[in-house]
Design a protein around this motif. Structure first.
Motif, short mmCIF file in Angstrom:
data_model
loop_
_atom_site.label_atom_id
_atom_site.label_comp_id
_atom_site.label_asym_id
_atom_site.label_seq_id
_atom_site.Cartn_x
_atom_site.Cartn_y
_atom_site.Cartn_z
N MET A 1 50.97 27.63 125.31
CA MET A 1 50.13 27.55 124.12
C MET A 1 50.01 26.10 123.68
N SER A 2 48.87 25.51 123.98
CA SER A 2 48.59 24.14 123.60
C SER A 2 47.87 24.13 122.25
N SER A 3 47.30 23.00 121.88
CA SER A 3 46.71 22.85 120.56
C SER A 3 45.25 22.40 120.67
N GLY A 4 44.33 23.32 120.43
CA GLY A 4 42.92 22.96 120.45
C GLY A 4 42.55 22.04 119.31
N GLY A 5 43.36 22.02 118.25
CA GLY A 5 43.04 21.21 117.10
C GLY A 5 43.48 19.76 117.21
N THR A 6 44.32 19.43 118.20
CA THR A 6 44.83 18.05 118.25
C THR A 6 44.65 17.36 119.60
N VAL A 7 44.52 18.10 120.70
CA VAL A 7 44.51 17.41 122.00
C VAL A 7 43.23 16.64 122.25
N TYR A 8 42.12 17.07 121.63
CA TYR A 8 40.85 16.41 121.91
C TYR A 8 40.63 15.15 121.07
#
Length: 306
Positions: A113-120
Motif C-alpha cells: 500500500m503506497s501513497s497516491g497523495g504523496t509519491v507524485y
C-alpha cells in the motif's frame, strides 16, 4: 489462501481483514503492534502476531507458508513524517527485509500500500501510474523507495507484486484524533462543536475516497488486477478543503466554527489520481459521493462517540 496482513489493526487493515473474513475462504494472520486481548474478539480463521515493524524482526517465520502478503505498515504519516534517515531506518530497511523473507519463503505475491497523495508530488492534473514520482516530503520518498525495493525483489526472484497507490480514505472507524483523515476529523469536530482548523486558505485539492470503496478497490486489484503492476486507487475527483468544509456545513445540522492556520510546506497543492487503469477491472460502478460519505461518517460518530 493463507494471507498475512501487516498493519492489520489500523484503519485500512481492520476494514480489509473484516472483508476477507466475510468470505470465509482464507486463513489470515494479522501482524501489528497491538492485537485483541480476548479470544472472543478473534474470528476463527484469524490469528494474530504481535510485534514491531523493525529491522531484525523474523519476517521469514511470519510469512512462512503464505500465499499473499499485504504490507500496510508505515511508522510515520504525512505532515508528521521524520527525517530522511529515520524514514529509511524505520520503513525502508524493514520493508526490504520483509520482501527478502517473502522471496526466500516462496510467497506467491506481495501487495504494497503506497501513497497516491504523496509519491507524485506537485501537479496540475490527475496523475497516471506512468507519471514519474516526484515526492516533496520524506513520507512520499520512503514510499517510492519501498516500491522500487519490491520491484527489485520481484525481478530477482519468482515473487509477484502489486503496488496500490491509494488516495485519501475516510469514514467510520477512522481515528478522528489522529493525523490522517481530514474529512473524518472535520466531521467529528463539527459534531462536537469544536473549532475546525484549516491549514492555508483551503485551496489544497485532494482525492477523497470513502473507506468501503477503498477496500473494495483493493480487493478488486488483488482479484482481477495484473501482477507486477501499479494501480492508482481513488475516486479520481478533486475536492478542495474549502469545498469539504462547505459540504459539511450544508449537509450536517451543525454550526461550523472555522479558523485558518498558516499553510504547510509538506502539503502538495493539488493531488488527484487518474483511475482509468483501475476502472478497467473495477466492480464499483458508483463511488460513494462526498455528501453521502460525510453523512455516513456523521451518523457513525453520533452512534459511537469517541
Amino acid at each position: 489462501m493463507r494471507i498475512v496482513v501487516l498493519g492489520g489493526m489500523g484503519f485500512l487493515g481492520r476494514n480489509l481483514v473484516n472483508r476477507l473474513v466475510e468470505t470465509g475462504k482464507h486463513e489470515i494472520t494479522v501482524f501489528d503492534r497491538t492485537i485483541p486481548q480476548r479470544d472472543t474478539d478473534c474470528p476463527s480463521n484469524v490469528s494474530y502476531a504481535q510485534g514491531s515493524f523493525r529491522s531484525g524482526y523474523d519476517f521469514e517465520e511470519l510469512v512462512s507458508g503464505a500465499d499473499l502478503v499485504i504490507h500496510l505498515v508505515s511508522t510515520s504519516v504525512p505532515g508528521n513524517e521524520k527525517g530522511t534517515l529515520d524514514e529509511i531506518y524505520g520503513n525502508v530497511i524493514p520493508s526490504v527485509e520483509l520482501f527478502d523473507a517473502c522471496a526466500a519463503q516462496h510467497v506467491g505475491r506481495v501487495v504494497f500500500m503506497s501513497s497516491g497523495g504523496t509519491v507524485y508530488g506537485s501537479s496540475s492534473r490527475p496523475n497516471k501510474e506512468t507519471d514519474l514520482p516526484n515526492p516533496i516530503n520524506t513520507y512520499g520518498l520512503q514510499k517510492v523507495m519501498i516500491e522500487q525495493a519490491l520491484r527489485y525483489a520481484s525481478r530477482s526472484s519468482d515473487l509477484e507484486y502489486q503496488v496500490i497507490r491509494l488516495s485519501n480514505p475516510y469514514g467510520p472507524g477512522q481515528n478522528p484524533h489522529g493525523t490522517l483523515g481530514l474529512i473524518t476529523k472535520l466531521v467529528y469536530q463539527a459534531l462536537n462543536h469544536e473549532t475546525i482548523n484549516i491549514f492555508g486558505d483551503g485551496s489544497v485539492v485532494r482525492d477523497f475516497i470513502f473507506i468501503d470503496d477503498a477496500i473494495q478497490a483493493v480487493l478488486d486489484v488483488i482479484k482481477s488486477g495484473e501482477t507486477n503492476a501499479t494501480y492508482n486507487v481513488g475516486r479520481g475527483i478533486g475536492t478542495s478543503v474549502a469545498d469539504v468544509v462547505r459540504t459539511i456545513s450544508t449537509t450536517l445540522p451543525e454550526n461550523i466554527h472555522l479558523e485558518h492556520k498558516p499553510g504547510r510546506k509538506v502539503d502538495v497543492p493539488y493531488s488527484v489520481l487518474d483511475i482509468e487503469k483501475y476502472k478497467s477491472i473495477a466492480s464499483i460502478h458508483d463511488f460513494v459521493s462526498l455528501d453521502e460519505g460525510i453523512i455516513r461518517t456523521y451518523q457513525y460518530f453520533k452512534e459511537y462517540r469517541q
